[in-house]
Design an enzyme around this catalytic site. Structure first.
Site, PDB file in Angstrom:
ATOM      1  N   GLU A  11       0.607  -1.261   0.198  1.00 48.54           N
ATOM      2  CA  GLU A  11       0.169  -0.128  -0.160  1.00 48.54           C
ATOM      3  C   GLU A  11       0.718   1.486   0.031  1.00 48.54           C
ATOM      4  O   GLU A  11       1.004   1.942  -0.416  1.00 48.54           O
ATOM      5  CB  GLU A  11      -1.040   0.142   1.201  1.00 48.54           C
ATOM      6  CG  GLU A  11      -2.270   1.143   1.525  1.00 48.54           C
ATOM      7  CD  GLU A  11      -3.522   1.475   1.106  1.00 48.54           C
ATOM      8  OE1 GLU A  11      -4.008   0.621   1.073  1.00 48.54           O
ATOM      9  OE2 GLU A  11      -3.353   2.518   0.159  1.00 48.54           O
ATOM     10  N   HIS A  70       0.755  -9.131  -2.231  1.00 43.23           N
ATOM     11  CA  HIS A  70      -1.370  -9.185  -2.698  1.00 43.23           C
ATOM     12  C   HIS A  70      -1.035  -9.738  -3.701  1.00 43.23           C
ATOM     13  O   HIS A  70      -0.128  -9.636  -4.566  1.00 43.23           O
ATOM     14  CB  HIS A  70      -0.604  -7.507  -2.963  1.00 43.23           C
ATOM     15  CG  HIS A  70      -2.499  -6.823  -2.771  1.00 43.23           C
ATOM     16  ND1 HIS A  70      -2.675  -6.125  -3.449  1.00 43.23           N
ATOM     17  CD2 HIS A  70      -2.710  -7.313  -1.634  1.00 43.23           C
ATOM     18  CE1 HIS A  70      -3.863  -5.570  -2.838  1.00 43.23           C
ATOM     19  NE2 HIS A  70      -4.164  -6.430  -1.476  1.00 43.23           N
ATOM     20  N   ARG A 132      -5.853 -14.906   2.903  1.00 41.77           N
ATOM     21  CA  ARG A 132      -6.901 -13.786   3.246  1.00 41.77           C
ATOM     22  C   ARG A 132      -7.822 -13.235   2.327  1.00 41.77           C
ATOM     23  O   ARG A 132      -7.352 -13.113   0.572  1.00 41.77           O
ATOM     24  CB  ARG A 132      -6.109 -12.221   3.580  1.00 41.77           C
ATOM     25  CG  ARG A 132      -7.079 -10.692   4.141  1.00 41.77           C
ATOM     26  CD  ARG A 132      -6.177  -9.521   3.877  1.00 41.77           C
ATOM     27  NE  ARG A 132      -5.593  -8.864   3.227  1.00 41.77           N
ATOM     28  CZ  ARG A 132      -5.072  -8.586   2.455  1.00 41.77           C
ATOM     29  NH1 ARG A 132      -3.907  -7.956   4.232  1.00 41.77           N
ATOM     30  NH2 ARG A 132      -3.932  -7.999   1.111  1.00 41.77           N
ATOM     31  N   THR A 166     -12.284   0.735   1.889  1.00 41.24           N
ATOM     32  CA  THR A 166     -10.880   1.744   0.536  1.00 41.24           C
ATOM     33  C   THR A 166     -10.946   3.377   1.016  1.00 41.24           C
ATOM     34  O   THR A 166     -10.105   3.578   0.268  1.00 41.24           O
ATOM     35  CB  THR A 166     -11.468   0.826  -0.396  1.00 41.24           C
ATOM     36  OG1 THR A 166     -11.741  -0.967  -0.140  1.00 41.24           O
ATOM     37  CG2 THR A 166     -10.748   0.865  -1.584  1.00 41.24           C
ATOM     38  N   HIS A 200      -8.628  -2.481   6.918  1.00 45.56           N
ATOM     39  CA  HIS A 200      -8.617  -2.056   6.454  1.00 45.56           C
ATOM     40  C   HIS A 200      -8.165  -0.801   6.012  1.00 45.56           C
ATOM     41  O   HIS A 200      -9.640  -0.344   5.739  1.00 45.56           O
ATOM     42  CB  HIS A 200      -7.946  -2.583   5.022  1.00 45.56           C
ATOM     43  CG  HIS A 200      -7.055  -1.800   4.052  1.00 45.56           C
ATOM     44  ND1 HIS A 200      -5.291  -2.344   3.633  1.00 45.56           N
ATOM     45  CD2 HIS A 200      -7.358  -1.128   3.068  1.00 45.56           C
ATOM     46  CE1 HIS A 200      -4.787  -1.758   3.255  1.00 45.56           C
ATOM     47  NE2 HIS A 200      -5.617  -1.308   2.192  1.00 45.56           N
ATOM     48  N   HIS A 202      -9.236   3.172   5.154  1.00 46.39           N
ATOM     49  CA  HIS A 202      -7.612   4.612   4.562  1.00 46.39           C
ATOM     50  C   HIS A 202      -8.266   5.683   6.112  1.00 46.39           C
ATOM     51  O   HIS A 202      -9.636   5.552   6.426  1.00 46.39           O
ATOM     52  CB  HIS A 202      -9.000   4.867   3.226  1.00 46.39           C
ATOM     53  CG  HIS A 202      -7.634   3.808   2.454  1.00 46.39           C
ATOM     54  ND1 HIS A 202      -6.444   4.565   1.609  1.00 46.39           N
ATOM     55  CD2 HIS A 202      -7.998   2.334   1.548  1.00 46.39           C
ATOM     56  CE1 HIS A 202      -5.771   3.163   1.659  1.00 46.39           C
ATOM     57  NE2 HIS A 202      -6.254   1.902   1.219  1.00 46.39           N
ATOM     58  N   HIS A 294       3.050  25.747  30.092  1.00 49.68           N
ATOM     59  CA  HIS A 294       3.254  24.505  29.676  1.00 49.68           C
ATOM     60  C   HIS A 294       4.519  23.924  30.141  1.00 49.68           C
ATOM     61  O   HIS A 294       5.072  23.315  30.519  1.00 49.68           O
ATOM     62  CB  HIS A 294       3.181  24.509  28.093  1.00 49.68           C
ATOM     63  CG  HIS A 294       1.703  24.288  27.368  1.00 49.68           C
ATOM     64  ND1 HIS A 294       1.153  23.291  26.709  1.00 49.68           N
ATOM     65  CD2 HIS A 294       1.106  24.980  27.983  1.00 49.68           C
ATOM     66  CE1 HIS A 294       0.570  23.346  26.657  1.00 49.68           C
ATOM     67  NE2 HIS A 294      -0.086  24.687  27.377  1.00 49.68           N
TER      68      HIS A 294
HETATM   69  C1  HCA Z   1      -6.064  -1.598  -3.215  1.00 51.18           C
HETATM   70  C2  HCA Z   1      -7.311  -2.154  -2.632  1.00 51.18           C
HETATM   71  C3  HCA Z   1      -6.583  -2.074  -1.419  1.00 51.18           C
HETATM   72  C4  HCA Z   1      -6.524  -3.380  -0.175  1.00 51.18           C
HETATM   73  C5  HCA Z   1      -6.839  -3.624   0.405  1.00 51.18           C
HETATM   74  C6  HCA Z   1      -7.246  -5.785   0.449  1.00 51.18           C
HETATM   75  C7  HCA Z   1      -8.125  -1.735  -0.482  1.00 51.18           C
HETATM   76  O1  HCA Z   1      -5.222  -0.756  -3.698  1.00 51.18           O
HETATM   77  O2  HCA Z   1      -5.847  -3.112  -4.528  1.00 51.18           O
HETATM   78  O3  HCA Z   1      -6.428  -6.091  -0.216  1.00 51.18           O
HETATM   79  O4  HCA Z   1      -7.263  -6.254   1.484  1.00 51.18           O
HETATM   80  O5  HCA Z   1      -7.692  -0.440   0.441  1.00 51.18           O
HETATM   81  O6  HCA Z   1      -9.256  -2.038  -0.339  1.00 51.18           O
HETATM   82  O7  HCA Z   1      -5.556  -1.396  -0.823  1.00 51.18           O
HETATM   83 CU    CU Z   2      -6.139   0.307   0.622  1.00 48.87          CU
END
Ligand code: HCA
Ligand code: CU
Length: 384
Positions: A11, A70, A132, A166, A200, A202, A294
């Site tokens: 990532e 991945h 996964r 995501t 996961h 963001h 402070h």
């Molecule tokens: C990506 C998207 C991903 C996948 C996360 C995962 C996301 O860049 O392929 O495969 O567990 O945020 O959904 O990072």
């Molecule tokens: Cu991601």
């Protein structure tokens, strides 16, 4: 006990403009392993021959950490990942109606067939492989689709289902990751399925860590993070922040946090992304007290203005000298440069000079403080 998956090399390398040479990837992986990260997501081997090479060499390092790759739900991706010798593979496939209709042009059942075929294939090639499955954009997809695809994936051999936010869409108390994970686990348990659940998150709304902690509270087993919060757009959960909170506030005491600064400096240098001065935990100012009120209180007892000790990651607190400084900060700094014996008037003369440098938008470090002390002393003798 929660696992942490670091995705700085996968990532993180999706941050616009970021590329790590193979030797840097190895150095990053070495540090992640020394820190005690459970899974190192080392890259997507199909993307470039360089990434393929790097994943392979990281997988062959005999780390304590599990090294993962991945992979799209395609045989050529899985073959390449397996050829690298990884112990973990993350396959992703979005099952939202919108994506199926407009991008993949497939119905849900054929998508699920593709996902389960690839999982069965990967498992047959390497039975002890940890697999996964991530229904990408999980939280904005139709819940029934996510459940159907995930259940099929588990029955086909997936060990972990990852809930991907995501686009950084979730909000504690409103679109709650706690509720989402709880509901999903219920669906699995109803069917006597007990996969590990990963999360996961963001950071598009700046809520990645809050959402990840919500997931943890709901019983998530694995949390994804990256060094410096790198990743697509605003990135994902910051590794140092996650590890420190898990350690200090949740008693998950398994990581060598003193290595974090080395990791952050390395990643920052080679990604070209500076560590913001006010970044929690690893930023230059994260343990620096400034305003006079402070510094005065904190020099008596740091707890007045700290809820986290810098010692947790092997750093030291400091007191900034600038236009906000008071006499307490100055005395503290004077002590550090062996000038604790100056009379009060001289100290105030020095403070005046420090403040005037601060008003130009600069901080006075200890080296410059010495020069100011010398100049003020000189001026006094000259005047007398
Ligand atoms: C990506 C998207 C991903 C996948 C996360 C995962 C996301 O860049 O392929 O495969 O567990 O945020 O959904 O990072
Ligand atoms: Cu991601």
């Amino acid at each position: 006990m929660v696992w942490v998956l670091d995705s700085t090399l996968r990532e993180g390398e999706q941050t616009p403009g970021v590329y790590f040479d193979k030797h840097i990837k190895l150095a990053i992986a070495n540090l992640l392993d020394e820190i005690g990260i459970d899974i190192i997501e080392a890259g997507h081997p199909m993307v470039t021959p360089e990434i393929h090479e790097a994943v392979k060499s990281i997988a062959q390092k005999n780390y304590k950490a599990i090294v993962g790759a991945h992979s799209r739900s395609l045989k050529q991706d899985v073959d390449m990942a397996l050829e690298c010798g990884v112990g973990f593979i993350g396959v992703f496939y979005c099952v939202s109606d919108e994506r199926l209709n407009t991008v993949f042009k497939k119905d849900l059942d054929s998508a699920i067939k593709q996902i389960t075929d690839i999982i069965k294939y990967a498992k047959s090639q390497k039975p002890d492989l940890l697999i996964r499955y991530t229904p990408e954009d999980t939280v904005r997809s139709q819940f029934e689709n996510v459940v159907k695809a995930s259940v099929a994936a588990i029955e086909a051999g997936a060990d972990i289902i990852s809930v991907a936010d995501t686009t950084g869409y979730m909000i504690p108390g409103k679109r709650s990751m706690y509720d989402y994970i709880s509901r999903l686990k219920e669906e699995f348990n109803k069917r006597n399925l007990y996969p590990k659940v990963a999360v996961h998150c963001h950071n598009d709304r700046g809520l990645a860590l809050a959402n990840a902690l919500d997931a943890y509270r709901a019983g998530a087993d694995i949390i994804d993070a990256t060094t410096l919060s790198l990743g697509e757009r605003a990135g994902i959960v910051d590794l140092a922040q996650l590890l420190v909170v898990l350690t200090v506030d949740f008693g998950e005491n398994r990581w060598n946090l003193h290595k974090l600064i080395d990791l952050y400096n390395l990643v920052s240098k080679h990604s070209g992304i500076p560590i913001p001065a006010n970044f929690p935990i690893t930023g230059m100012n994260a343990f620096t007290h400034c305003a006079g009120v402070h510094t005065h209180a904190a020099s008596i007892n740091p707890m007045h203005y700290e809820s986290l000790s810098p010692a947790v990651i092997g750093r030291e607190r400091s007191f900034a000298l600038d236009h906000m400084s008071g006499i307490a900060s100055l005395r503290y700094a004077l002590n550090l440069i062996g000038e604790s014996e100056l009379d009060e008037q001289t100290q105030y003369d020095i403070l005046k000079e420090v403040k005037s440098v601060g008003q130009k938008g600069r901080m006075v470090d200890l080296a410059e403080l010495k020069h100011i002390v010398d100049a003020v002393k000189h001026h006094l003798t000259y005047k007398r």
